[in-house]
Design an enzyme around this catalytic site. Structure first.
Site, PDB file in Angstrom:
ATOM      1  N   ASP A  32       1.077  -1.309  -0.053  1.00 48.61           N
ATOM      2  CA  ASP A  32       0.042   0.121  -0.050  1.00 48.61           C
ATOM      3  C   ASP A  32       0.766   1.278   0.099  1.00 48.61           C
ATOM      4  OD1 ASP A  32      -1.762   2.013   0.664  1.00 48.61           O
ATOM      5  OD2 ASP A  32      -3.007   0.929   2.023  1.00 48.61           O
TER       6      ASP A  32
ATOM      7  N   TRP B 171      52.405 -10.225   5.578  1.00 49.83           N
ATOM      8  CA  TRP B 171      53.501 -10.315   4.422  1.00 49.83           C
ATOM      9  C   TRP B 171      54.132 -11.717   4.369  1.00 49.83           C
ATOM     10  CZ3 TRP B 171      58.608 -11.356   4.875  1.00 49.83           C
ATOM     11  CH2 TRP B 171      59.622 -11.323   3.832  1.00 49.83           C
TER      12      TRP B 171
ATOM     13  N   ASP C 292      65.268  -5.618 -11.442  1.00 47.88           N
ATOM     14  CA  ASP C 292      64.791  -5.261 -10.019  1.00 47.88           C
ATOM     15  C   ASP C 292      65.350  -3.929  -9.546  1.00 47.88           C
ATOM     16  OD1 ASP C 292      63.044  -5.685  -7.563  1.00 47.88           O
ATOM     17  OD2 ASP C 292      62.461  -6.819  -8.757  1.00 47.88           O
TER      18      ASP C 292
ATOM     19  N   ARG D 201      60.771   0.623   5.999  1.00 45.00           N
ATOM     20  CA  ARG D 201      61.532   0.627   5.080  1.00 45.00           C
ATOM     21  C   ARG D 201      62.747   1.751   4.566  1.00 45.00           C
ATOM     22  NH1 ARG D 201      62.151  -2.134  -0.739  1.00 45.00           N
ATOM     23  NH2 ARG D 201      63.533  -3.760  -0.568  1.00 45.00           N
TER      24      ARG D 201
ATOM     25  N   LYS E 131      57.408  -3.614 -13.464  1.00 45.11           N
ATOM     26  CA  LYS E 131      57.031  -4.110 -12.347  1.00 45.11           C
ATOM     27  C   LYS E 131      56.866  -2.973 -11.397  1.00 45.11           C
ATOM     28  CE  LYS E 131      58.681  -7.089  -8.386  1.00 45.11           C
ATOM     29  NZ  LYS E 131      60.061  -8.029  -7.981  1.00 45.11           N
ATOM     30  N   TRP E 132      55.552  -2.603 -11.293  1.00 47.93           N
ATOM     31  CA  TRP E 132      55.173  -1.576 -10.309  1.00 47.93           C
ATOM     32  C   TRP E 132      55.130  -1.824  -8.817  1.00 47.93           C
ATOM     33  CZ3 TRP E 132      52.844   3.310 -12.712  1.00 47.93           C
ATOM     34  CH2 TRP E 132      52.436   4.235 -11.350  1.00 47.93           C
ATOM     35  N   ASP E 133      55.994  -1.454  -8.072  1.00 48.60           N
ATOM     36  CA  ASP E 133      56.197  -1.919  -6.515  1.00 48.60           C
ATOM     37  C   ASP E 133      55.522  -0.902  -5.754  1.00 48.60           C
ATOM     38  OD1 ASP E 133      56.547  -3.617  -4.492  1.00 48.60           O
ATOM     39  OD2 ASP E 133      58.929  -3.832  -4.810  1.00 48.60           O
TER      40      ASP E 133
ATOM     41  N   ASN F  13      56.177  -0.431  -1.092  1.00 49.26           N
ATOM     42  CA  ASN F  13      56.620  -1.218  -0.466  1.00 49.26           C
ATOM     43  C   ASN F  13      56.430  -0.705   1.188  1.00 49.26           C
ATOM     44  OD1 ASN F  13      58.181  -3.524  -1.072  1.00 49.26           O
ATOM     45  ND2 ASN F  13      59.013  -2.034  -2.530  1.00 49.26           N
TER      46      ASN F  13
ATOM     47  N   ASP G  73      56.034 -12.085  -1.954  1.00 53.43           N
ATOM     48  CA  ASP G  73      57.445 -12.420  -1.699  1.00 53.43           C
ATOM     49  C   ASP G  73      57.939 -13.596  -1.419  1.00 53.43           C
ATOM     50  OD1 ASP G  73      58.155  -9.832  -2.746  1.00 53.43           O
ATOM     51  OD2 ASP G  73      58.449  -8.796  -0.868  1.00 53.43           O
TER      52      ASP G  73
HETATM   53  C1  DGJ Z   1      59.480  -5.990  -2.955  1.00 54.19           C
HETATM   54  C2  DGJ Z   1      59.038  -6.766  -4.046  1.00 54.19           C
HETATM   55  O1  DGJ Z   1      57.928  -7.607  -3.845  1.00 54.19           O
HETATM   56  C3  DGJ Z   1      60.297  -7.648  -4.339  1.00 54.19           C
HETATM   57  O2  DGJ Z   1      60.107  -8.654  -5.359  1.00 54.19           O
HETATM   58  C4  DGJ Z   1      61.447  -6.637  -4.827  1.00 54.19           C
HETATM   59  O3  DGJ Z   1      61.058  -6.173  -6.118  1.00 54.19           O
HETATM   60  C5  DGJ Z   1      61.637  -5.931  -3.572  1.00 54.19           C
HETATM   61  N1  DGJ Z   1      60.543  -5.037  -3.298  1.00 54.19           N
HETATM   62  C6  DGJ Z   1      62.651  -4.746  -4.157  1.00 54.19           C
HETATM   63  O4  DGJ Z   1      62.863  -3.702  -3.342  1.00 54.19           O
END
Ligand code: DGJ
Length: 721
Positions: free
Chosen positions: A56, A193, A360, A437, A470-472, A474, A542
């Site tokens: 309704d 990790w 790397d 780091r 490879k675009w990291d 951390n 890793d």
């Molecule tokens: C973290 C990445 O997972 C590794 O494979 C390597 O590229 C290191 N960084 C380099 O600093």
């Protein structure tokens, strides 16, 4: 019609061969959730249960027992006391909303969500329900996009301030699904990790449970995904409801089981610390959440997610192509290399049939360890006398492709960039800047920071003439804040960071359309569907230990297909665990993803190099099945001591089976491994010449031989006669 509206029942019905999703308009204007599950031919009014009475139109918000009704877009502050999907603070500080449906439309494709990644929308159809709060003028567009060929429903929302006063959005999740009863179990992916995405299964009990990230990235610790499993659901049967978010930042995946035992599932950007100022006329879009109903267990859910990821998420020339076999120098040399060393690694790798050499961390600035130089993307001529250009020329001259590691979102306090622009990092006023780091995070909410970094990174990729990146990333974000956001907008920081990241990634990937990009975040710390829209593969972890990888890849495979999982053979003893596993086992596990090596081939014996040559030929011959076939989990490393999986080509004529065993068992009588996904009418020949029927292999199983030694494996490659 995949999406239809029935005026009689006031129901929207979104359906395909895999599921139905039904929305019922109570009182003609309040969207209630009526069904998500097995496909329905039609919806009868008297089967709508607790939703039935409120047809309704004279019913008002006050008369609806919202706390006990399943809803599509609940807001806390009404008579629903459960956590809501949206929250807002009006200029007077209160937050009440009366969201009523003011219109709807059905259109082809998907809704554009400016600044956010999302599915391609090919072949899709979308229902847009528009809700409006008359007092504030706030409108909410709820989008439901049906991917009928994949069995996926996507949900997202656009919140627009249509009023004259500013509104503060305090909660903007992508979806809410209210289930009816169910006695479900709750599955999430959790870890840390080097042990990402472990499967966690627990009972769903009254109250709230969930998984989340508040780290500024989707994180190593969790995954923006959850699944509800019916009591009898297993890997191979029973109802499973999976939900995954297309987002790379802070997220919340939460369930709240209410007083009646009904679970509410909420998924979206984490509301903690989130506040988004909507000036009059401004809109906010939530990321897409993908809903997958599987009547056929976790395997069925993964099959649908994998198909969806391959068809609608990953894109570009690499999404469906053979991937290069790569060698990455990280675990082979860490920071300690020069050009001669790199060339000899590449040369030895080339001899075995490897296609791509990836350089790397450590090639730029003065980076001989992780204490400096992030942000200074200039070639270190002490290591590379002719810079990236010279090294790349020589690698290409060997007939190999050249790949490069970058970490564009970061800045080392010991860098020229930091000395010049100390305010370019994420920071909160005068508070200490916590390093992790030895680095800080660049403030990607600022366009000038993004521009400067994109320019530097593009210049490096250009001079290195790279084929792969490879675009990291951390570290996670601390002391969140930007020097450029006014106080009333500081709650926007985390989401603005992710929007800035997406802007930078999309610009850089668009500049290099033929380059293969692999995303990485200290391993699998930002492993999500958002990043997959830009980069078709991601470094899974890793941890390169073969046995650990069985668990990590098994958990990851719940949502992601092997074509998304970077997986490499590394040296033994393994650098993360100290474990020694046979080379064949390390290779068998790496064949569960995009295959490569992470070691110094010069440290291998002639016999090992010969084995690698043979393995590379095998990967090349079977890569189409391994990466793009139907992936089926067979034996879970989370439930026992072994692990097995297989991939089957779409025509079911070829299959690759892998089993990994942990510790050897004395006096062990090996059994049969039941396969799946084959054609029961076909006979399959194995590489050793034995022939078995598809029916036998699935009903009885593949006979396994006795194994001696720890961490052994067996692979079987089956071809239909
Ligand atoms: C973290 C990445 O997972 C590794 O494979 C390597 O590229 C290191 N960084 C380099 O600093």
């Amino acid at each position: 019609m995949p999406i239809s509206y029935n005026e009689g029942t006031r129901c929207f019905h979104l359906t395909c061969s895999d599921f139905s999703y039904v929305i019922r308009l109570a009182a003609g204007r309040y969207p209630l959730h009526a069904h998500w599950g097995a496909p329905l031919r039609q919806i009868r009014d008297d089967l709508l249960g607790r939703l039935s009475p409120y047809t309704d139109e004279t019913f008002s918000l006050n008369e609806l027992p919202l706390d006990r009704l399943p809803q599509e877009c609940p807001v806390y502050g009404t008579a629903d006391y459960r956590p809501g999907m949206l929250g807002v603070r009006h200029p007077d500080g209160t937050g009440a909303l009366d969201l009523q449906v003011s219109g709807w439309r059905i259109f082809s494709g998907r809704a554009e969500l400016p600044g956010l990644p999302g599915a391609l929308g090919d072949g899709a159809e979308t229902l847009e329900l528009t809700l409006k709060d008359a007092l504030s003028g706030l409108t909410v567009g709820l989008y439901y996009t049906l991917y009928a060929d994949c069995g996926i429903l996507s949900r997202s929302a656009r919140i627009t301030n249509g009023g004259a006063e500013p509104q503060m959005l305090t909660r903007a999740l992508s979806c809410c699904v209210d289930f009816e009863g169910g006695d479900f179990r709750f599955l999430t992916l959790s870890g840390s990790w080097a042990r990402e995405r472990g499967i966690v299964l627990r009972p769903l009990v009254p109250g709230m449970q969930g998984t989340a990230s508040l780290r500024g990235a989707s994180s190593h610790q969790g995954s923006p995904f959850m699944a509800l499993l019916a009591p009898d659901a297993s890997e191979t049967s029973g109802e499973v409801y999976g939900m995954a978010l297309c987002y790379s930042g802070n997220y919340l995946a939460e369930t709240d089981v209410d007083q009646d035992g009904n679970p509410r599932a909420l998924l979206g950007i984490h509301p903690e610390g989130f506040a988004w100022l909507l000036a009059p006329g401004e809109s906010f879009c939530t990321p897409e959440a993908y809903l997958c109903y599987a009547p056929d267990g976790l395997r069925g859910m993964s099959r649908r997610f994998h198909r969806f990821v391959r068809r609608q998420i990953t894109r570009g020339p690499w999404a469906a192509s053979p991937r290069p076999l790569l060698i990455n120098n990280w675990e082979g040399t860490y920071f300690h290399f020069d050009e001669d060393k790199l060339l000899s690694i590449a040369g030895a790798a080339k001899q075995t049939g490897i296609d791509l050499f990836v350089l790397d961390d450590g090639w730029f600035g003065r980076r001989n360890d992780d204490h400096s130089s992030l942000g200074d993307w200039t070639d270190d001529l002490s290591k590379l006398p002719e810079g990236l250009a010279g090294l790349s020329r020589r690698i290409h001259g060997m007939g190999m492709k050249f790949g490069l590691w970058v970490e564009p979102e970061m800045i080392s306090p010991d860098s020229e960039l930091y000395r010049t622009h100390p305010d370019w990092c994420v920071h909160a006023g005068q508070s200490p800047r916590t390093e992790s780091r030895f680095q800080l995070v660049l403030d990607l909410t600022r366009p000038e920071v993004r521009d400067a970094m994109a320019e530097q990174i593009c210049a490096a990729l250009q001079r290195g003439n790279v084929d792969y990146v490879k675009w990291d990333m951390n570290r996670n974000i601390t002391q969140a804040g930007s020097a450029c956001l006014p106080p009333e907008r500081m709650g926007e920081f985390f989401h603005r960071y992710i929007l800035g990241l997406y802007d930078m990634v999309s610009r850089i990937t668009a500049r290099f359309p033929d380059v293969l990009f692999e995303s990485c975040a200290g391993g699998g710390g930002r492993y999500d569907l958002g990043m997959m829209c830009y980069m078709p593969q991601a470094w899974t972890s890793d941890d390169t230990d073969a046995w650990e990888r069985c668990r990590i890849q098994y958990g990851t495979s719940l949502v992601f297909p092997p074509s998304c999982m970077g997986a490499h053979v590394s040296a033994v003893p393994n650098h993360q665990t100290g474990r020694i596993t046979p080379l064949e086992t390390r290779a068998a596990v790496a064949m569960g993803g995009t295959y490569g090596y992470e070691l110094d081939p010069e440290s291998l014996s002639a016999g090992e190099l010969e084995t690698i040559t043979r393995l590379n030929e095998r990967v090349r011959a079977w890569q189409d099945v391994l990466l793009y076939g139907d992936f089926l989990r067979l034996v879970s490393p989370f439930e026992g001591t072994d692990c097995a999986w297989m991939s089957v080509s779409p025509d079911r004529r070829r299959a690759a089976v892998t089993c990994v065993f942990t510790l050897a068992r004395p006096n062990h009588k090996p059994g049969l491994l039941r396969l799946a996904g084959l054609d029961p009418a076909l006979d399959y020949r194995m590489e050793d010449g034995r022939v078995f029927g598809g029916d036998e292999l699935m009903a009885r199983g593949l006979p396994l031989d006795a194994v001696t030694g720890d961490f052994q494996s067996r692979q079987f490659f089956l071809t239909a006669l």
